[in-house]
Design an enzyme around this catalytic site. Structure first.
Site, PDB file in Angstrom:
ATOM      1  N   LYS A  94     -16.258 -38.709 -15.026  1.00 37.49           N
ATOM      2  CA  LYS A  94     -16.913 -38.515 -13.715  1.00 37.49           C
ATOM      3  C   LYS A  94     -16.477 -40.447 -13.711  1.00 37.49           C
ATOM      4  CE  LYS A  94     -20.817 -38.851 -10.913  1.00 37.49           C
ATOM      5  NZ  LYS A  94     -22.226 -38.206 -10.122  1.00 37.49           N
TER       6      LYS A  94
ATOM      7  N   TYR B 100     -14.525 -29.821  -0.725  1.00 38.38           N
ATOM      8  CA  TYR B 100     -15.145 -29.706   0.975  1.00 38.38           C
ATOM      9  C   TYR B 100     -14.001 -29.151   1.952  1.00 38.38           C
ATOM     10  CZ  TYR B 100     -17.987 -33.199  -0.923  1.00 38.38           C
ATOM     11  OH  TYR B 100     -18.875 -33.662  -1.710  1.00 38.38           O
TER      12      TYR B 100
ATOM     13  N   CYS C  59     -29.375 -42.599 -11.220  1.00 36.46           N
ATOM     14  CA  CYS C  59     -29.226 -41.585 -11.687  1.00 36.46           C
ATOM     15  C   CYS C  59     -30.026 -41.256 -13.225  1.00 36.46           C
ATOM     16  CB  CYS C  59     -27.347 -41.027 -12.527  1.00 36.46           C
ATOM     17  SG  CYS C  59     -26.422 -41.814 -10.825  1.00 36.46           S
TER      18      CYS C  59
ATOM     19  N   GLU D 101     -14.763 -38.418 -24.386  1.00 35.22           N
ATOM     20  CA  GLU D 101     -16.085 -37.413 -23.455  1.00 35.22           C
ATOM     21  C   GLU D 101     -16.069 -36.323 -23.562  1.00 35.22           C
ATOM     22  OE1 GLU D 101     -19.257 -38.627 -22.232  1.00 35.22           O
ATOM     23  OE2 GLU D 101     -18.686 -40.284 -22.027  1.00 35.22           O
TER      24      GLU D 101
ATOM     25  N   LYS E 187     -13.765 -35.786 -12.570  1.00 34.09           N
ATOM     26  CA  LYS E 187     -14.146 -35.887 -10.873  1.00 34.09           C
ATOM     27  C   LYS E 187     -13.709 -38.113 -10.412  1.00 34.09           C
ATOM     28  CE  LYS E 187     -18.358 -36.856  -7.973  1.00 34.09           C
ATOM     29  NZ  LYS E 187     -19.635 -36.327  -8.504  1.00 34.09           N
TER      30      LYS E 187
HETATM   31  C1  PBG Z   1     -24.283 -37.060  -8.228  1.00 34.09           C
HETATM   32  C2  PBG Z   1     -23.323 -37.303  -7.396  1.00 34.09           C
HETATM   33  C3  PBG Z   1     -22.504 -37.635  -6.685  1.00 34.09           C
HETATM   34  C4  PBG Z   1     -21.655 -37.148  -6.023  1.00 34.09           C
HETATM   35  C5  PBG Z   1     -21.752 -35.634  -6.762  1.00 34.09           C
HETATM   36  N1  PBG Z   1     -22.676 -36.026  -7.485  1.00 34.09           N
HETATM   37  C6  PBG Z   1     -22.351 -39.570  -6.185  1.00 34.09           C
HETATM   38  C7  PBG Z   1     -22.336 -40.658  -7.166  1.00 34.09           C
HETATM   39  O1  PBG Z   1     -22.305 -40.547  -8.408  1.00 34.09           O
HETATM   40  O2  PBG Z   1     -22.458 -41.511  -6.741  1.00 34.09           O
HETATM   41  C8  PBG Z   1     -19.928 -37.472  -5.275  1.00 34.09           C
HETATM   42  C9  PBG Z   1     -19.721 -36.005  -4.674  1.00 34.09           C
HETATM   43  C10 PBG Z   1     -18.554 -36.716  -3.587  1.00 34.09           C
HETATM   44  O3  PBG Z   1     -18.450 -37.571  -3.356  1.00 34.09           O
HETATM   45  O4  PBG Z   1     -18.085 -36.008  -3.110  1.00 34.09           O
HETATM   46  N2  PBG Z   1     -24.879 -38.528  -8.785  1.00 34.09           N
END
Ligand code: PBG
Length: 327
Positions: A194, A312, A128, A232, A247
């Site tokens: 995240k 989704y 990333c 964070e 997330k």
């Molecule tokens: C990008 C990103 C990811 C997801 C959302 N933005 C993948 C990751 O961090 O590997 C995952 C979304 C999902 O699993 O639905 N960094």
């Protein structure tokens, strides 16, 4: 026998509906869309049944479907044909996401277009950020690129950017760049907490973005940590984030609750690809009922304190809300 009988409020459906503590509206739902480079593409995604790769010129069909289901916000991910070391497709003004934004906003200006801001979908190594010769992700160098990606999305007409990379200081770097270019009124939906999670599996297959070496543990959070999520959140707030995201969602409901309690910011939860895939797979095996499991999981995320949900299942949830099954 006790005079307090909780079942009194459960005997009749109208009364059950009356005393519901969690109300959900389709106004709180966000639908992810996967934009693939090319023309005239609409192809079902094997890893995410019911979702389609769509090219920028065909994206209107997906947007129409969302609007028909009262979904007013989409989250765009880009799938370019070519990737390179610095993820240059990410900030190309004619990039796949930028073109999709222009197409959507010209035909459906009312659609709220949010974009994922990250480099892993565009880098050949799948990390990333920018990597050095030892394969380490260099934080501050990466911030320049993330800011350019965010700016290019907003310039193309996006309404909101959602940085998902987990670099330190990315929110303030993006905020500064947007402000300098006159976009001080465009909000940042930050992927605040995240976690480094195995639930992103199907997504990484879709985006072909699994890291070519190593993992994302040096930037995404360790799932043992909850207080760190508050840290964070405080940093993101100081840096100018407008909405805070947690997330994944289902395994992190405590974090949703914590951020809701510790901040006065809107909280967004992202129910990720693996959560969707788990319900689909178990339903296919006949172990659970897909519709009920979808409803129950989504409500639990709102019950924990989320103000909005990226799912989704957004279209199906919207239908369930209108049917009166949830909300
Ligand atoms: C990008 C990103 C990811 C997801 C959302 N933005 C993948 C990751 O961090 O590997 C995952 C979304 C999902 O699993 O639905 N960094």
């Amino acid at each position: 026998m006790n005079e307090i009988r909780p079942r009194r409020l459960r005997t009749d459906k109208v009364i059950r509906d009356l005393v519901r503590e969690t109300r959900i509206s389709e106004k709180s739902l966000i639908l992810p869309l996967f934009i693939k480079e090319g023309k005239n593409i609409r192809e079902e995604i094997a890893a995410l049944e019911g979702h389609f790769y769509t090219s920028p010129d065909s994206v209107s069909y997906e947007v129409e479907q969302a609007l028909e289901n009262n979904i007013k916000s989409v989250l765009l991910f880009g799938l370019p044909n070519c990737k390179d070391e610095i993820g240059s497709g990410g900030f190309d003004e004619n990039g796949v996401v930028q073109n999709a934004i222009k197409e959507i906003k010209s035909r459906f200006p009312e659609m709220n277009v949010i974009t994922d801001v990250c480099m892993c979908e565009y880098t050949s190594h799948g990390h990333c950020g920018i990597i050095n010769k030892d394969g380490k992700v260099i934080n501050d160098e990466t911030l320049k690129y993330l800011s350019q990606i965010a700016l290019s999305h907003i310039e193309a007409g996006a309404d909101m950017v959602a940085p998902s990379d987990m670099m330190d200081g990315r929110v303030s770097a993006i905020r500064k760049t947007l402000d300098e270019n006159g976009f001080y009124d465009k909000p940042i939906l930050s992927y605040t907490a995240k976690y480094s999670s195995s639930f992103y599996g199907p997504f990484r297959e879709v985006a072909k973005s699994a890291p070519a070496f190593g993992d994302r543990k040096t930037y995404q959070m360790d799932y043992h940590n909850a207080r760190e999520a508050v840290k964070e959140a405080m940093l993101d707030i100081e840096e100018g984030a407008d909405i805070l995201m947690v997330k994944p969602a289902l395994a992190y409901l405590d974090i949703v609750k914590e951020l809701k309690r510790e901040t006065n910011y809107p909280i967004c939860a992202y129910s990720v690809s693996g959560e969707y895939a788990m319900i689909k797979a178990a339903a296919k095996m006949g172990y659970i009922d897909e519709y009920s499991a979808m409803c129950e999981s989504a409500v639990s995320i709102f019950r924990a304190g989320a103000d909005m949900l990226i799912s989704y299942y957004s279209k199906q949830l919207s239908q369930a809300i209108r049917k009166g099954d949830i909300g």
